[in-house]
Scaffold this active site. Structure first.
Site, mmCIF file in Angstrom:
data_model
loop_
_atom_site.group_PDB
_atom_site.id
_atom_site.type_symbol
_atom_site.label_atom_id
_atom_site.label_comp_id
_atom_site.label_asym_id
_atom_site.label_seq_id
_atom_site.Cartn_x
_atom_site.Cartn_y
_atom_site.Cartn_z
ATOM 1 N N GLU B 411 0.841 -1.193 0.000
ATOM 2 C CA GLU B 411 0.000 0.000 0.000
ATOM 3 C C GLU B 411 0.873 1.239 0.000
ATOM 4 O OE1 GLU B 411 -2.384 3.279 2.088
ATOM 5 O OE2 GLU B 411 -0.411 2.458 2.474
ATOM 6 N N SER B 614 -25.279 26.573 -17.891
ATOM 7 C CA SER B 614 -26.425 26.373 -17.012
ATOM 8 C C SER B 614 -26.284 25.052 -16.267
ATOM 9 C CB SER B 614 -27.715 26.360 -17.843
ATOM 10 O OG SER B 614 -28.743 25.729 -17.113
ATOM 11 N N ASP B 652 -30.019 -6.275 -5.649
ATOM 12 C CA ASP B 652 -29.189 -5.961 -6.810
ATOM 13 C C ASP B 652 -29.272 -4.472 -7.138
ATOM 14 O OD1 ASP B 652 -28.284 -8.530 -7.004
ATOM 15 O OD2 ASP B 652 -29.209 -8.974 -8.946
#
Lengths: 737, 737
Positions: B411, B614, B652
């Site tokens: 890591e 916008s 799901d």
């Protein structure tokens, strides 16, 4: 009775009562089903469904939908969409919607027609190509027939000598440049249609530096032997020409909104940044006009196999023939690109058990003119599929999974309707779509069935065709499978031949971008003996209802057979408790492709050795995949089909297998072609290439400037292929650990 | 008895018997469960699981795992992996495997140490920085302590004047270049650690044209007020320095194999083409050494807020101070990159009902030295989580879904172990992973809980923390939730504050590349009053077992509380029939982010108007998403939980919601950062940015060369964000139609 007797008697009674209670309890316990009963016998409904589809209905649909032109982006095509949607509702679908997108289309300028001319040294146009095709009988009053044009052509009026580039294939330009020493830079090139997708011809011309390209239909490629031109026969008349888009989208859909649906709020790139637009003028002509241009060419004679069937002495150019060498060719192209609203019709039948699993049947509705073959022979079949499904629903049937029917718009402009819908629904499709069956033209010949599909569908295709009768006269009682089998056997196995999917129709985004198992089926010519390209009247005004009714399928039984094949596929995919997908077929195909790409690389044994190229990792991955597929199907045979979740889990593995071949990084330079096993060829969009990353890395590698870099890329592509096949194997292993 | 009587009697008996049979049948029928009985009462097991995790065990694990250094790629770290794997098997996991990858790591050259020197005009080194940190008491005999270095630094010995660049942030370089008129091109820069990820400092230095960068820890950033340096207190001693990688990987994992797992067969790019390697030398020093370099600087005084706490007069440079202006600074960097084998430990508990749904608890094992805090305070907690899960399994529990435990390697070298595993398993994770809980350092302060997580986990985090006791003295009987709530409330709502996920730990590939709902929890400092960066001894040799045991958590109850939070999260995610994910929380967060990015854009009202920018489409999408989330949860309340497939379908939808925010095309220039709502800031990897595409497009827009193009990109990014939020809304709608 004594007290003891009474007690005994009561004990007996109690025992008997208890025994009966227990027997009742036990029977009740086991009588109750513990899994959902789907409440229908699949097989008998499949038979009903197949039998429900009828030739005469398809004939009727075809007639109805081919009376008027229905070009994408026109009022007629919107009206047709509304009509189809309304009829689908009447047939009994649960819901139907029209889904609009605003995409870039391309139309000829109505006041300034496109044509090609020959100009003399004074600038006079001494010949001009025709502005339209002669209208076929019976359609004289029809307005809004768009003249032949190359959609998305650049505007312009380039003028120069003409160079003949044969089919305009990569190898044709290689031959011109490398062997014949002819440079196309700054010239106008003329290519005959056929062999490859026209967009690839245009791309090749641009790469060669041409400033314009004329496309013509040579009788060698657009006339079958012994057949009369339409209307007496089904050959292309000399005044007919092939419309078509000349984009190189590589799966992007709308050129202005690659990767995203072309909704009202969507950002649109400028035309300069648009995907795949040709930068040069392009125009198609028929062979009557082509003769005039070709007659005026100079230069050396072309190679023998470049000579078409026109009765003129082909020359390569440049340098006009003696006496004409002051003449030049001028292209006059005024076609406009414009953002236009298109409409898909989407119809739904909700699945009874797994509504979140989708089987899609989609085909386009837009046509260049009447669309007698392309697409209405397909759209009429879809219409009959929908009608038959609705009829079954009225008998009480409802599929286990959801059925989605799609009538796509603007396929002719680069698969736009289907691609935009795929983009808008990408997440949902990725998670829920089981399969996509394409429904473009259902007939392009009169010989036998042609199926292109993903390997996992092979087995189902065979199963279904065994349940459909042969439509051929004299084959009563024979199945379509047998008829097809005897006409077109695989070279390496005893079964009817099935092709790889290429592109050029609406399955592209579903299969090659999203990784949804896909297939298509149509009636076709004899691919071994009939050497003309596509079918002769392809994309001309002569694609009418009559050409089908008189020549291609007078009994409409061939279209009926195709309807039953397509219908049977979606029915089985939607209704089988275990998905009818075969992983072992995928494994054996991948194995074949790996051997074949290895063979291709082995044409360079010295370089392979020098740069340390090995296919071992790929073969080892294929072996892993083969074992995983075999083991998976063995486990599948053992599964307890009464356990709803266990069934769902294996079905998810089956459904997601195709997805496993998708690489989110895409193929080099083609971010929307993401399937590592299959992609349209970089040299011909129509053809499917297996292991396209490796194939493209190997292409013309003997002529690259930096061989080290090129072979490094081959290595990288082999590594990506090996990883992907291993990753696919992993999805088939037991789900845990 | 007469005959009739007998008949009547028999009829009576038969009736009674039949009645009892029927009663039995009916009871049997209804007694039988029609859905799978999961066979465990979830609630009581959650309590058991939480109670099973104990302070004294965590203390024991921490002690055991911090005796020796275990740098990624070393023998010690492999041995630790094997030991952890073996203990996990003993604890009762179903299976444990060591998964190797061969990735690019970076180590100092053992014979040629790295240091910074001051050289005089004759080239003599008149000062050199120390080669190692003073070893803490008790560890004098430990070998293989890697000296402070910047992993992946380029090699080199650049020599030049020094320029002080404050924290080396984008805004610091802007200030130098735009306001102070100081050019870093060709100079060596010196930056203090803190505020942002060190890799971003290095990238900024390269962009500014520097030829080397020195990183130092200023006491202002690495010492807490009133605290003694270690070992008397927990502040950084003057001889301590911060190790760390200086990559800019943007989520690529192994720099040589972006997008693919670094297996033996994988193609590796050349170092020149590697992702994210710095092109200049980089080196970290402590503040005792830094004083010497800073003393030798010339140039103007820095702005007041750039002055650190060192007792020297900061100057900006370049131009050495009078009397020293012949002196220069020289970096001597000999660090080597090398492909090295790393090992993840992966442990599995098979889910009883849905084995194909995964809940992952992952944290890294590799440490710069002993890793007392980073990562072992986290790894010890994972160990206790695994032990407790094993204990429960022995009592008969098995989770509904599969639990995956991961001890990641490397890591510290750029999240490599976790990213490579994510790459190798991308397909399977995409389809099956419900959530990822990160388990890096479990403590970085002594004040309260800190949680960073995806919005859909907010509610579960609150629920779990209500079930855990406060670890603070004097808070007996108070829940962790209450303790946390009173210490750190959200500004805009009455609940404990939860942060966005940034990066800098192993959840990155799971959350930002794959779109798996993720979260992390640890004990932290008071973010409002304690202004030092991270924790003082971060990445120094002083991160020992003792610093935790003496200062951070003498009772180990804080680590116990963190263990229970992390454990409770994975337990609930794995075991709840309906997934405990809250879409309405996601909607309200997205709404907040949309308002905030709109506010940011509104700092340029004139340009907004001029270029027609916008946010309406984004707000409208947020509204669609909000409605869809609300409706979804309303339907969820009505669901028949006895229908296994119905439960699976809504689960799901819940699982795939996070996936819906993934754009396969990635963010501009960052193909592995694909989450449209969250990404690490482009200016600080540690920080999470919401709507990162829009944010980056707006960044410094007032100074761009081509405002039209820049505002077009803002428009495009708004359009992508609006599409993505709409697409996410679509996944929550009823699955059909």
């Amino acid at each position: 009775m004594g007290r003891e007797d009474k007690i005994i008697s009561w004990v007996c009674r109690l025992t008997v009562i208890t025994a009966f209670f227990l027997v009742g309890f036990i029977i009740g316990w086991f009588a109750r089903p513990t899994s959902v009963n789907h409440g229908h016998a699949t097989k008998s409904f499949l038979r009903d469904f197949l039998d429900e589809m009828r030739a005469e209905n398809i004939k009727h649909h075809l007639r109805k939908f081919t009376r008027l032109p229905h070009l994408a982006g026109t009022q007629q095509n919107l009206e047709l969409a509304e009509r189809i949607g309304a009829e689908w509702m009447e047939f009994g679908l649960d819901s139907v919607e029209l889904v609009p997108y605003d995409v870039l289309l391309s139309y000829p300028n109505k006041t300034s027609p496109n044509y090609i001319s020959i100009v003399d040294h004074q600038g006079n146009e001494i010949f001009s190509t025709s502005l339209a095709e002669p209208i076929p009988e019976g359609y004289e009053d029809v307005t809004d027939i768009v003249p032949p044009y190359s959609a998305f052509s650049a505007k312009g009026q380039p003028e120069d000598e003409l160079v003949y580039v044969n089919y305009g294939r990569t190898e044709d330009f290689f031959k011109l440049e490398r062997e014949l020493g002819i440079n196309c830079t700054g010239k106008i090139v003329i290519a005959r249609y056929g062999k490859i997708f026209r967009g690839n011809k245009v791309k090749n011309a641009m790469l060669a530096g041409a400033k314009g390209i004329v496309l013509f239909s040579d009788p060698a490629d657009y006339c079958a032997e012994g057949v009369e031109p339409y209307p007496k026969g089904w050959n292309l008349p000399g005044g007919g020409a092939q419309r078509g888009n000349v984009l190189n989208l590589n799966g992007a859909g709308d050129p202005l909104t690659p990767g995203y649906p072309a909704k009202e709020y969507t950002y649109r790139s400028s035309l300069e940044d648009a995907v795949g637009l040709p930068r040069i003028p392009v125009h198609p002509i028929g062979y009557h006009d082509a003769v005039h241009l070709l007659q005026h060419m100079g230069g050396p004679l072309p190679p023998d196999n470049w000579k078409g069937a026109l009765n003129v002495s082909y020359r390569l150019g440049p340098g006009f023939m003696d006496g004409f060498n002051q003449n030049k060719v001028r292209m006059n192209i005024h076609t406009n690109n414009q953002v236009t609203r298109i409409y898909n019709v989407i119809g739904w039948i909700r699945g009874a058990v797994e509504p979140d699993r989708y089987i899609i049947l989609g085909g386009h509705r837009d046509a260049w003119v009447f669309g007698g073959i392309d697409p209405v022979s397909g759209a009429a079949v879809v219409h009959e599929n929908v009608r038959a499904a609705g009829k079954l629903m009225k008998k009480g049937w409802r599929p286990r999974r959801t059925l989605v029917f799609a009538s796509w718009d603007a396929e002719e402009f680069g698969l736009q309707g289907s691609t935009e819908w795929a983009e808008e629904n990408a997440r949902v499709l990725q998670e829920r779509a089981v399969a996509y069956i394409n429904a473009d033209s259902a007939i392009e010949g009169m010989y036998t069935l042609r199926v292109d599909c993903t390997p996992s569908l092979h087995t189902l295709v065979y199963d279904i065709t065994k349940k459909v009768s042969s439509p051929e006269e004299g084959e009563e009682g024979m199945s379509l499978y047998e008829s097809w089998h005897k006409r077109d056997n695989w070279t390496e196995r005893d079964a009817p031949w099935i092709n790889k999917l290429g592109s050029g129709s609406d399955f592209e985004a579903y299969f090659i971008r999203l990784g949804i198992a896909s297939g298509r089926a149509r009636y076709t010519k004899n691919r071994k003996t009939e050497r003309y390209s596509s079918y002769p009247v392809y994309h001309s005004v002569y694609e009418t209802y009559e050409i089908v009714e008189r020549f291609y399928d007078p009994s409409f039984r061939r279209l009926e057979a195709v309807a039953r094949v397509r219908g049977g596929l979606i029915f089985s995919l939607a209704d089988s408790p275990i998905l009818p997908l075969d992983c072992t077929e995928y494994a054996s195909s991948v194995n074949k492709y790996a051997n074949s790409i290895h063979q291709l690389a082995m044409k360079h044994p010295a370089a392979m050795q020098q740069y340390g190229i090995s296919f071992d990792s790929l073969f080892s991955a294929v072996e892993n995949f083969t074992v995983a597929a075999r083991d998976f199907h063995q486990r599948l045979d053992q599964i307890d089909t009464s356990n709803a979740l266990d069934v769902r889990m294996v079905n998810d593995q089956l459904m997601y297998l195709e997805r496993a071949f998708i690489d989110p990084l895409g193929l080099p330079g083609r971010p929307f072609y993401r399937h590592i096993i299959f992609a349209p060829s970089s040299h011909n969009k129509y053809a499917g290439e297996s292991f396209p990353g490796i194939y493209d890395a190997l292409f013309d590698i003997e002529n690259v400037a930096d061989p080290q870099k090129a072979w490094d890329e081959v290595k990288r592509q082999i590594s990506i292929a090996a990883f992907t096949v291993n990753a696919a194997a992993r999805t088939l292993k037991p789900v845990f650990g």
